[in-house]
Design a protein around this motif. Structure first.
Motif, PDB file in Angstrom:
ATOM      1  N   GLY A 295       5.147 -29.252 -98.268  1.00 47.96           N
ATOM      2  CA  GLY A 295       6.421 -29.950 -98.463  1.00 47.96           C
ATOM      3  C   GLY A 295       7.379 -29.682 -97.317  1.00 47.96           C
ATOM      4  O   GLY A 295       8.033 -30.594 -96.802  1.00 47.96           O
ATOM      5  N   ARG A 314      10.704 -32.180-103.469  1.00 46.43           N
ATOM      6  CA  ARG A 314      10.231 -30.837-103.124  1.00 46.43           C
ATOM      7  C   ARG A 314       8.703 -30.825-103.116  1.00 46.43           C
ATOM      8  O   ARG A 314       8.067 -31.622-103.797  1.00 46.43           O
ATOM      9  CB  ARG A 314      10.712 -29.801-104.155  1.00 46.43           C
ATOM     10  CG  ARG A 314      12.213 -29.605-104.249  1.00 46.43           C
ATOM     11  CD  ARG A 314      12.525 -28.682-105.422  1.00 46.43           C
ATOM     12  NE  ARG A 314      13.955 -28.558-105.660  1.00 46.43           N
ATOM     13  CZ  ARG A 314      14.699 -27.530-105.266  1.00 46.43           C
ATOM     14  NH1 ARG A 314      14.144 -26.528-104.614  1.00 46.43           N
ATOM     15  NH2 ARG A 314      15.987 -27.488-105.533  1.00 46.43           N
ATOM     16  N   LEU A 316       5.019 -31.403-102.762  1.00 45.43           N
ATOM     17  CA  LEU A 316       4.309 -32.654-102.480  1.00 45.43           C
ATOM     18  C   LEU A 316       4.730 -33.743-103.456  1.00 45.43           C
ATOM     19  O   LEU A 316       3.938 -34.578-103.884  1.00 45.43           O
ATOM     20  CB  LEU A 316       2.801 -32.418-102.505  1.00 45.43           C
ATOM     21  CG  LEU A 316       2.306 -31.597-101.303  1.00 45.43           C
ATOM     22  CD1 LEU A 316       0.826 -31.265-101.426  1.00 45.43           C
ATOM     23  CD2 LEU A 316       2.600 -32.310 -99.978  1.00 45.43           C
ATOM     24  N   ILE A 318       7.546 -36.071-102.614  1.00 45.11           N
ATOM     25  CA  ILE A 318       8.473 -36.356-101.521  1.00 45.11           C
ATOM     26  C   ILE A 318       8.832 -37.833-101.493  1.00 45.11           C
ATOM     27  O   ILE A 318       7.980 -38.709-101.697  1.00 45.11           O
ATOM     28  CB  ILE A 318       7.841 -35.960-100.161  1.00 45.11           C
ATOM     29  CG1 ILE A 318       7.631 -34.444-100.089  1.00 45.11           C
ATOM     30  CG2 ILE A 318       8.690 -36.440 -98.992  1.00 45.11           C
ATOM     31  CD1 ILE A 318       8.900 -33.637 -99.945  1.00 45.11           C
TER      32      ILE A 318
END
Length: 375
Positions: A295, A314, A316, A318
């Motif tokens: 991330g 935050r 993975l 996104i």
């Protein structure tokens, strides 16, 4: 018979998949940065996942919840251990909507009240109470509108304070990171304020972790970024890596009784095998830590693309926000770069929700594809 036409479809027909690579019926390979709405958590056809389901299917695939199923207890213990939620009990069901439906029902049973506070741009499912708590009038039928739900803007302290005053609410339902709505989050101060007011007014706080849970945010649950404790936590999507399964974590302060909740298929043997396999892989491959690290890597890469105006979320989970609608970009990424990405209610937001075991090399390929389409 034809299919009921409710899904706009891309002209892609996947027939095989491995890791984050999907192959269509023409042999074309695609990189999957969307995971089918954040469902694919440990990669397509992960060897341990496949072998676990095959082994279980050779034994017994299903029986109802009228018999002993030790896999349920084994899975609950493993989930409690990895999530840090050993002071909750687990009710198993089949989907995120069903999880939220049962969470709201449990809150109403517990308090004897019926009204709900939800948040603008929130999404909680398409069933009766869950869709009523979803901020999308176009999918909220008159039948669902009988539910009494008050919508408040995220991070509006005054509006939330004014709404919760009184004695009529059974629950507050909140996504720690909004999914469909566009990756907006409550601030830590707001989340703690909501938790405090729920306790003060004896209102049940439900953390909807259907999309943000199971490591996707860089912690096992996204609410854990904010040092609060929900009364109920709902889970689904990534917990089964594609097998239909959902769950409700109910704090031990709630009393269970026979018949209070129920389901035909929830917690069946195959579902438990799927979740146990996911938890095994998450632990063995340190996927929560990987999601957190990647991330940060995604966010560092965004400086290479001035077209990206904002980064949300935050781990993975996104969202890349542009100053234009991304529908054409998503289509170009599929057909030109052979990459799957996602959209949101925010039409300018590109959602990135890949399997949690992707690598920096995969992220580099995504940004190379974006650069080609934006140049």
């Amino acid at each position: 018979m034809k299919l009921f036409d409710v899904y706009p479809l891309y002209d892609v027909t996947p027939v095989a998949a491995q890791g984050i690579e999907v192959t269509d019926d023409n042999g074309q390979k695609y990189l999957d940065f969307y995971g089918g709405h954040a469902v694919i958590s440990i990669g397509h056809t992960h060897p341990h996942y496949v072998s676990s389901l095959k082994e279980q299917l050779d034994k017994i695939g299903f029986y109802s919840n009228s018999i002993q199923n030790p896999l349920q207890r084994k899975m609950a213990n493993k989930l409690g251990e990895l999530s840090g939620c050993n002071d909750y009990s687990l009710f198993l069901c089949n989907s995120g909507a069903e999880a939220n439906e049962n969470a709201l029902k449990m809150a109403s049973f517990h308090t004897g009240k019926s009204k709900v506070i939800a948040f603008k741009n929130g999404f909680h499912g398409r069933t009766s109470a869950a869709v009523a708590a979803t901020d999308n009038p176009s999918i909220n039928a008159p039948l669902n509108q009988q539910q009494e739900v008050s919508f408040v803007a995220l991070n509006d302290f005054e509006a939330f304070q004014n709404t919760i005053e009184g004695d009529s609410f059974c629950a507050v339902i909140l996504e720690p990171i909004q999914g469909v709505g566009g990756l907006d989050e409550p601030t830590t101060e707001f989340f703690q304020f909501v938790a405090e007011k729920c306790k003060e007014h004896q209102v049940v706080l439900i953390a909807d972790e259907v999309q943000s849970g199971f490591g996707r945010s860089g912690k096992f649950f996204a609410y854990q970024h904010h040092n609060i404790q929900p009364d109920i936590i709902t889970i689904a999507k990534g917990m089964g890596n594609g097998f239909p399964v959902g769950g409700v974590l109910i704090h031990d302060s709630f009393k269970a009784s026979y018949g209070l909740l129920g389901t035909t298929f929830g917690g069946n043997h195959l579902a438990c095998a799927a979740v146990l396999a996911v938890l095994d892989v998450m632990e063995q491959e340190a996927l929560v830590q990987n999601a957190d690290a990647l991330g940060h890597y995604v966010k560092s890469k965004t400086s290479e693309l001035p077209e990206i105006k904002n980064v949300k979320g935050r781990g993975l989970m996104i969202g890349l926000e542009f100053d234009f609608e991304v529908a054409a970009l998503r289509k170009a990424l599929i057909h030109n770069q052979h990459m799957f990405t996602g959209g949101a209610k925010n039409k300018n937001l590109l959602r990135i929700l890949p399997a949690l075991n992707i690598t920096k090399d995969h992220i580099d390929l995504l940004f190379e594809g974006l650069k080609k389409e934006l140049s």
